[in-house]
Design a protein around this motif. Structure first.
Motif, short mmCIF file in Angstrom:
data_model
loop_
_atom_site.label_atom_id
_atom_site.label_comp_id
_atom_site.label_asym_id
_atom_site.label_seq_id
_atom_site.Cartn_x
_atom_site.Cartn_y
_atom_site.Cartn_z
N GLY A 192 7.10 7.83 -11.90
CA GLY A 192 5.75 7.66 -11.82
C GLY A 192 5.08 6.78 -12.98
N LEU A 193 5.91 6.94 -14.14
CA LEU A 193 5.39 6.39 -15.31
C LEU A 193 5.82 4.65 -15.01
N ILE A 194 6.93 4.40 -14.36
CA ILE A 194 7.05 3.05 -14.06
C ILE A 194 6.35 2.58 -12.97
N PHE A 195 5.88 3.19 -12.10
CA PHE A 195 4.92 2.79 -10.98
C PHE A 195 3.62 2.71 -11.55
N SER A 196 3.30 3.54 -12.51
CA SER A 196 2.00 3.32 -13.29
C SER A 196 2.10 1.84 -14.00
N LEU A 197 3.10 1.58 -14.72
CA LEU A 197 3.19 0.25 -15.57
C LEU A 197 3.11 -0.79 -14.23
N ILE A 198 3.75 -0.90 -13.30
CA ILE A 198 3.60 -1.97 -12.53
C ILE A 198 2.29 -1.89 -11.91
N LEU A 199 1.38 -0.89 -11.43
CA LEU A 199 0.19 -0.96 -11.12
C LEU A 199 -0.82 -1.56 -11.98
N SER A 200 -0.46 -1.01 -13.38
CA SER A 200 -1.54 -1.61 -14.52
C SER A 200 -1.20 -2.90 -14.56
N PHE A 201 0.04 -3.68 -14.45
CA PHE A 201 0.07 -5.12 -14.56
C PHE A 201 -0.20 -5.81 -13.42
N SER A 202 -0.50 -5.20 -12.16
CA SER A 202 -0.77 -5.47 -10.89
C SER A 202 -2.33 -5.99 -11.18
N GLY A 203 -3.15 -4.96 -11.79
CA GLY A 203 -4.47 -4.97 -12.12
C GLY A 203 -5.00 -6.09 -13.21
N LEU B 198 0.84 -1.29 0.17
CA LEU B 198 -0.05 -0.01 0.17
C LEU B 198 0.87 1.01 -0.09
N PHE B 199 2.01 1.13 0.85
CA PHE B 199 2.95 2.33 0.56
C PHE B 199 3.29 2.47 -0.90
N PHE B 200 3.59 1.73 -1.44
CA PHE B 200 4.41 1.81 -2.65
C PHE B 200 3.08 2.11 -3.97
N VAL B 201 1.97 1.79 -3.73
CA VAL B 201 0.82 1.94 -4.49
C VAL B 201 0.34 3.62 -4.28
N LEU B 202 0.39 4.04 -3.04
CA LEU B 202 0.32 5.64 -2.76
C LEU B 202 1.53 6.35 -3.19
N TYR B 203 2.53 5.96 -2.81
CA TYR B 203 3.84 6.60 -3.37
C TYR B 203 3.83 6.71 -4.93
N GLY B 204 3.45 5.86 -5.52
CA GLY B 204 3.30 6.02 -7.11
C GLY B 204 2.30 6.96 -7.45
N LEU B 205 1.26 7.06 -6.75
CA LEU B 205 0.27 8.19 -7.27
C LEU B 205 0.76 9.68 -6.92
N VAL B 206 1.91 9.78 -6.09
CA VAL B 206 2.49 11.06 -5.66
C VAL B 206 3.27 11.14 -6.80
N LEU B 207 4.22 10.34 -7.43
CA LEU B 207 5.02 10.22 -8.32
C LEU B 207 4.39 10.60 -9.74
N VAL B 208 3.39 10.11 -9.92
CA VAL B 208 2.27 10.13 -11.24
C VAL B 208 1.87 11.75 -11.21
N PHE B 209 1.46 12.21 -9.99
CA PHE B 209 0.96 13.35 -9.78
C PHE B 209 2.06 14.46 -10.24
N GLN B 210 3.40 14.12 -9.61
CA GLN B 210 4.59 15.00 -9.91
C GLN B 210 4.95 14.87 -11.46
N GLN B 211 4.41 13.99 -12.28
CA GLN B 211 4.81 13.81 -13.53
C GLN B 211 6.23 13.45 -13.82
N SER B 212 6.60 12.58 -12.81
CA SER B 212 8.09 12.06 -13.21
C SER B 212 8.30 10.93 -13.89
N TYR B 213 9.41 10.57 -14.31
CA TYR B 213 9.48 9.47 -15.07
C TYR B 213 9.34 7.89 -14.15
#
Length: 125
Positions: A66-77, A49-64
């Motif tokens: 954040g895109l990696i976290f977004s890939l990981i979350l997508s594959f998790s789903g 849950l920490f990494f899921v929520l931390y990824g949201l922060v990184l996506v909000f900050q529009q960091s590279y």
């Protein structure tokens, strides 16, 4: 990175967290043969849950990253949907309620859209 990706990540996070609440109800640790029962299940979810929520922060900050976290979350789903459909087809009774099926189906749809948008942004397509 667009605001759309932020909202997709947020929606997918909510769906996956809701699925994990449902997983506790169905005692998912027994399905996947995880040790530790509910205690182990809850302990595993602290960093998840920490990494899921931390990824949201990184996506909000529009960091590279954040895109990696977004890939990981997508594959998790995608994994969550696929794994549970496998178990359902094998005759397991868990996750067959209308709400469980809705959460898994919605997670699949959102994960696919999120994955496509993330890949487009990652490769500037």
């Amino acid at each position: 990175m667009s605001n759309t990706l932020f909202w997709l990540y947020l929606i997918n996070s909510v769906l996956l967290i809701d699925h994990e609440i449902d997983s506790a109800y169905w005692e998912e640790w027994n399905i996947f043969k995880l040790p530790g029962g509910i205690t182990g299940f809850l302990l595993i979810h602290i960093p998840v849950l920490f990494f899921v929520l931390y990824g949201l922060v990184l996506v909000f900050q529009q960091s590279y990253t954040g895109l990696i976290f977004s890939l990981i979350l997508s594959f998790s789903g995608l994994f969550a949907f696929t794994a549970h459909m496998y178990f359902i087809k094998k005759g397991r009774e868990e996750f067959k309620t209308p709400m469980s099926m809705f959460i898994l189906s919605a997670t699949l749809v959102v994960s696919i859209i999120q994955l496509v948008l993330t890949v487009k942004q990652l490769f500037n397509i």
